[in-house]
Write an enzyme that holds these catalytic residues in place. Structure first.
Site, short mmCIF file in Angstrom:
data_model
loop_
_atom_site.label_atom_id
_atom_site.label_comp_id
_atom_site.label_asym_id
_atom_site.label_seq_id
_atom_site.Cartn_x
_atom_site.Cartn_y
_atom_site.Cartn_z
N PHE A 118 -10.42 -79.98 -109.81
CA PHE A 118 -10.72 -78.56 -110.02
C PHE A 118 -11.58 -78.37 -111.27
O PHE A 118 -11.30 -77.51 -112.12
CB PHE A 118 -9.43 -77.75 -110.13
CG PHE A 118 -8.63 -77.75 -108.85
CD1 PHE A 118 -9.09 -77.08 -107.72
CD2 PHE A 118 -7.42 -78.44 -108.77
CE1 PHE A 118 -8.35 -77.08 -106.54
CE2 PHE A 118 -6.69 -78.45 -107.59
CZ PHE A 118 -7.15 -77.77 -106.48
N LYS A 133 -14.13 -76.84 -112.93
CA LYS A 133 -14.89 -75.59 -112.82
C LYS A 133 -15.16 -75.11 -114.24
O LYS A 133 -14.53 -75.55 -115.20
CB LYS A 133 -14.10 -74.53 -112.07
CG LYS A 133 -13.44 -75.00 -110.78
CD LYS A 133 -14.38 -74.97 -109.61
CE LYS A 133 -13.62 -75.27 -108.30
NZ LYS A 133 -14.52 -75.29 -107.14
N PRO A 134 -16.10 -74.17 -114.40
CA PRO A 134 -16.32 -73.60 -115.74
C PRO A 134 -15.02 -73.04 -116.32
O PRO A 134 -14.36 -72.20 -115.71
CB PRO A 134 -17.35 -72.50 -115.48
CG PRO A 134 -18.12 -72.98 -114.29
CD PRO A 134 -17.09 -73.65 -113.43
N GLY A 135 -14.63 -73.56 -117.46
CA GLY A 135 -13.42 -73.10 -118.14
C GLY A 135 -12.12 -73.61 -117.55
O GLY A 135 -11.04 -73.17 -117.94
N ARG A 136 -12.20 -74.57 -116.61
CA ARG A 136 -10.99 -75.02 -115.93
C ARG A 136 -11.07 -76.51 -115.64
O ARG A 136 -12.14 -77.05 -115.38
CB ARG A 136 -10.83 -74.25 -114.62
CG ARG A 136 -9.57 -74.61 -113.84
CD ARG A 136 -9.54 -73.90 -112.50
NE ARG A 136 -8.35 -74.30 -111.73
CZ ARG A 136 -8.17 -74.01 -110.44
NH1 ARG A 136 -9.09 -73.32 -109.79
NH2 ARG A 136 -7.08 -74.41 -109.82
N CYS A 168 -7.08 -96.97 -88.37
CA CYS A 168 -7.68 -96.64 -89.66
C CYS A 168 -7.51 -97.78 -90.64
O CYS A 168 -6.79 -98.75 -90.40
CB CYS A 168 -7.04 -95.37 -90.23
SG CYS A 168 -5.35 -95.61 -90.81
#
Length: 267
Positions: free
Chosen positions: A251, A253-256, A114
């Site tokens: 994260f 997200k709506p409201g977060r 890798c």
């Protein structure tokens, strides 16, 4: 694998059976995933599996985020050439940048495994990224509106459920543009390519995936100061963001939102 001109839209129609109607087939759509070779001055550098659309932007964004070029002006021409095995994106580099690429390829010769194998310290991973300046701010109250707009830049994803999207947010929470791909790294490279052409300087990047260290590094290499990810960030991504002075938010997200690094850019 043959690539047809119609595939350059990024999706193909097919026939499927649904669980409730196994006795008859229905039409459905699949996202296309084909080998795309980036060929610099006649030498193939990398082959990526990608959705075959926005490939000019992909070539520019990848070249910028990998440090192959400093500005889009280092590329003199791009030709997208379908072949019987996939697609070649033929990129004409300036002689100075091509010399640098050849030196980079020689330095990588003989490595296996890798991209992290063999390094001794964290700061040796990937490209060295100069610390970013602190010129951008973003009001988190504008994030929810931008999240609602993401699907507008996923025409293939809306029909197939199979693509990631990377978009550019203005400080007011409007999306200036976005790019989709089956690969999250490729979607981000496409966006970074478009951003360099459109000269979007204020705002932040928003990605529909998790934030890996490569996503953070690519953003920082292109001068992006704020990166929002819909999903989580990895520990190494946070380390790279901290070191490069990038504000990393997961994260989303709506409201977060979870802010991992450099919260001083956020309101």
């Amino acid at each position: 694998m043959a690539v047809h001109a119609g595939q350059l839209s990024g999706m193909s129609e097919t026939q499927v059976w649904q669980r409730a109607t196994l006795s008859s087939q229905q039409s459905d759509w699949l996202a296309d995933e084909v080998p795309v070779a980036l060929v610099y001055n006649g030498i193939s550098h990398v082959v990526m599996m990608a959705t075959p659309k926005d490939l000019d932007a992909f070539a520019i964004g990848f070249s910028l985020s990998e440090g192959i070029i400093a500005t889009p002006q280092d590329i003199f021409g791009i030709d997208v050439v379908p072949t019987c095995q996939g697609i070649e994106v033929q990129i004409e580099l300036s002689s100075r940048r091509f010399s640098g690429l050849k030196e980079q390829r020689r330095a990588l010769a003989g490595r296996t495994g890798c991209g992290v194998c063999g390094v001794e310290q964290l700061n040796e991973i990937g490209k060295p990224v100069p610390p970013l300046p602190f010129t951008q701010t973003f009001d988190l109250d504008n994030l929810d509106g931008a999240l609602r707009q993401l699907k507008d830049f996923q025409p293939v994803g809306q029909l197939t459920g199979c693509t990631h999207v990377a978009a550019w947010m203005t400080t007011e929470g409007q999306l200036s543009g976005g790019c989709e791909d089956v690969g999250r790294h490729v979607a981000l490279d496409k966006l970074l390519g478009y951003r360099s052409q459109a000269a979007w300087t204020t705002g932040a990047a928003l990605i529909s995936s998790r934030a890996s260290y490569e996503m953070v590094q690519k953003s920082a290499m292109c001068g992006v100061e704020i990166l929002f990810a819909v999903s989580a960030a990895t520990r190494l991504a946070v380390e790279v963001a901290e070191r490069s002075h990038l504000t990393l938010v997961g994260f989303s997200k709506p409201g977060r939102a979870t802010v991992y690094t450099h919260p001083q850019r956020l309101v």
